[in-house]
Design an enzyme around this catalytic site. Sequence first.
Site, PDB file in Angstrom:
ATOM      1  N   ASP A   1       1.741   3.983   2.795  1.00  0.00           N
ATOM      2  CA  ASP A   1       0.710   4.839   2.194  1.00  0.00           C
ATOM      3  C   ASP A   1       1.345   5.993   1.402  1.00  0.00           C
ATOM      4  O   ASP A   1       1.542   5.868   0.199  1.00  0.00           O
ATOM      5  CB  ASP A   1      -0.254   5.347   3.272  1.00  0.00           C
ATOM      6  CG  ASP A   1      -1.640   5.691   2.734  1.00  0.00           C
ATOM      7  OD1 ASP A   1      -1.905   5.448   1.543  1.00  0.00           O
ATOM      8  OD2 ASP A   1      -2.482   6.200   3.507  1.00  0.00           O
TER       9      ASP A   1
ATOM     10  N   HIS B   1       1.286   4.783  -2.406  1.00  0.00           N
ATOM     11  CA  HIS B   1       0.920   5.624  -3.557  1.00  0.00           C
ATOM     12  C   HIS B   1       2.205   6.273  -4.043  1.00  0.00           C
ATOM     13  O   HIS B   1       2.830   7.023  -3.275  1.00  0.00           O
ATOM     14  CB  HIS B   1      -0.083   6.702  -3.148  1.00  0.00           C
ATOM     15  CG  HIS B   1      -1.342   6.133  -2.567  1.00  0.00           C
ATOM     16  ND1 HIS B   1      -2.498   5.952  -3.312  1.00  0.00           N
ATOM     17  CD2 HIS B   1      -1.629   5.678  -1.319  1.00  0.00           C
ATOM     18  CE1 HIS B   1      -3.432   5.429  -2.533  1.00  0.00           C
ATOM     19  NE2 HIS B   1      -2.932   5.250  -1.327  1.00  0.00           N
TER      20      HIS B   1
ATOM     21  N   GLU C   1     -11.202   3.371   6.038  1.00  0.00           N
ATOM     22  CA  GLU C   1     -10.149   4.276   6.543  1.00  0.00           C
ATOM     23  C   GLU C   1     -10.882   5.375   7.327  1.00  0.00           C
ATOM     24  O   GLU C   1     -10.808   5.449   8.536  1.00  0.00           O
ATOM     25  CB  GLU C   1      -9.351   4.857   5.361  1.00  0.00           C
ATOM     26  CG  GLU C   1      -8.275   5.863   5.762  1.00  0.00           C
ATOM     27  CD  GLU C   1      -7.608   6.538   4.552  1.00  0.00           C
ATOM     28  OE1 GLU C   1      -8.174   6.526   3.438  1.00  0.00           O
ATOM     29  OE2 GLU C   1      -6.503   7.117   4.744  1.00  0.00           O
TER      30      GLU C   1
ATOM     31  N   HIS D   1      -9.542   0.999  -1.256  1.00  0.00           N
ATOM     32  CA  HIS D   1      -9.508   1.631   0.055  1.00  0.00           C
ATOM     33  C   HIS D   1     -10.931   1.544   0.637  1.00  0.00           C
ATOM     34  O   HIS D   1     -11.908   1.890  -0.047  1.00  0.00           O
ATOM     35  CB  HIS D   1      -9.139   3.101  -0.057  1.00  0.00           C
ATOM     36  CG  HIS D   1      -7.681   3.367  -0.314  1.00  0.00           C
ATOM     37  ND1 HIS D   1      -6.985   2.809  -1.343  1.00  0.00           N
ATOM     38  CD2 HIS D   1      -6.792   4.166   0.353  1.00  0.00           C
ATOM     39  CE1 HIS D   1      -5.730   3.243  -1.311  1.00  0.00           C
ATOM     40  NE2 HIS D   1      -5.585   4.070  -0.302  1.00  0.00           N
TER      41      HIS D   1
ATOM     42  N   HIS E   1       0.865  -1.192   0.000  1.00  0.00           N
ATOM     43  CA  HIS E   1       0.000   0.000   0.000  1.00  0.00           C
ATOM     44  C   HIS E   1       0.896   1.234   0.000  1.00  0.00           C
ATOM     45  O   HIS E   1       1.271   1.742   1.067  1.00  0.00           O
ATOM     46  CB  HIS E   1      -0.924  -0.038   1.224  1.00  0.00           C
ATOM     47  CG  HIS E   1      -1.935   1.066   1.269  1.00  0.00           C
ATOM     48  ND1 HIS E   1      -3.113   0.982   1.972  1.00  0.00           N
ATOM     49  CD2 HIS E   1      -1.964   2.296   0.698  1.00  0.00           C
ATOM     50  CE1 HIS E   1      -3.792   2.106   1.846  1.00  0.00           C
ATOM     51  NE2 HIS E   1      -3.102   2.936   1.065  1.00  0.00           N
TER      52      HIS E   1
HETATM   53  N1  ADE Z   1      -4.574   8.686  -1.958  1.00  0.00           N
HETATM   54  C1  ADE Z   1      -3.347   8.758  -1.441  1.00  0.00           C
HETATM   55  N2  ADE Z   1      -3.354   8.392  -0.157  1.00  0.00           N
HETATM   56  C2  ADE Z   1      -4.635   8.073   0.151  1.00  0.00           C
HETATM   57  C3  ADE Z   1      -5.286   7.615   1.322  1.00  0.00           C
HETATM   58  N3  ADE Z   1      -4.632   7.413   2.481  1.00  0.00           N
HETATM   59  N4  ADE Z   1      -6.608   7.403   1.267  1.00  0.00           N
HETATM   60  C4  ADE Z   1      -7.276   7.613   0.144  1.00  0.00           C
HETATM   61  N5  ADE Z   1      -6.711   8.029  -0.985  1.00  0.00           N
HETATM   62  C5  ADE Z   1      -5.395   8.261  -0.986  1.00  0.00           C
HETATM   63 ZN    ZN Z   2      -3.764   4.787   0.460  1.00  0.00          ZN
END
Ligand code: ADE
Ligand code: ZN
Length: 356
Positions: free
Chosen positions: A296, A37, A218, A215, A35
């Site tokens: 993340d 990005h 969260e 996702h 996970h």
């Molecule tokens: N894009 C980048 N990080 C994210 C996150 N933690 N939650 C949702 N979208 C994202």
């Molecule tokens: Zn994310």
Amino acid sequence: MTDFDRPAMTAIDFAAIPRERLSALLRRMPKAELHLHIEGSLEPELIFKLAQRNGLSLPYASVEALRAAYAFNDLQSFLDIYYAGAGVLLKEADFFDMAWAYFERAAADNVVHAEIFFDPQTHTARGVPFEPMIVGLEHACRRAHAEFGISAKLIMCFLRHLSEEDAFATLERSLPYRQHFIGVGLDSGERGNPPEKFARVFARCRELGLHLVAHAGEEGPPAYIESALDVLRVERIDHGVRCVESPALVKRLATSRMPLTVCPLSNLKLRVFDTLADHNLGALLDAGLCATVNSDDPAYFGGYINDNFVQTFAALPALGARQAWTLAANSFEASFVDAEHQQRWRAQLDAAFAAG
Ligand code: ADE
Ligand code: ZN
């Protein structure tokens, strides 16, 4: 998977590993990052360098001023600055440099496998074509394998605050590059954008043989995790920490060994938990969930994967050597790699623990 293969099965004597050796072991153990990005790995220094290279001006006077703006109240306040930061990415070399900087960090953290998210709509909306984006990222993945032995795969994410139509158009544009990514994900603002909005897009991706992740849970409620499973039919849940609000859901996730890609420092910075000591990672493991630790958006949240491990274990005394091993073993089990690779990394993991 047979019972024998389950990560919980190992002959390692965890009690023999003293707590003072834990932090070194967390850093040294092989692990998969599932996970991440790639746009979230863009450090302020690189944002300034790329802005200068591309003749763009930034609304911040210095690297320090930009970093000082990284104080978030919630997911949306982070996303606003994250999408603005990605605005410096224009050319193939920009995408390559960003991904290469991540792989250098990942190699130092003993990441042996990475499944990396990218957000094409963030770039195509600014007129950046698919080609330089995916070619630059792919090139970095290949070089990471050649130089560091890291196996790296790409997962294309749809932005959930945009429409279904935009997601379908993005999928269409991605198809000439289908061989360069292994799956699709769903990210961006969760509240008010339930998984159902993308049911048809994910159904099409499934027909195309792509892996599916999303996702959920969260900031969104446990019901979003359920619809990611039932409507989108995902193979992993990204974050998922709010599952604990539904005991029935926790049971379902544990029984099916549905992986959760947990990101503790992200949860702290986006105020999902007030402190790391309040994080529910230990509770997720105790409930038998296939939880993993990930970074993340490390450039924004104050740490890469080893920082996530070390800081979380320092804050949660109930986490020890057994949980460290389980989290790394879970990361291999939850990855989209074949059994042979998984077994090789499991053997490396056991060797790291046997050496103490
Ligand atoms: N894009 C980048 N990080 C994210 C996150 N933690 N939650 C949702 N979208 C994202
Ligand atoms: Zn994310």
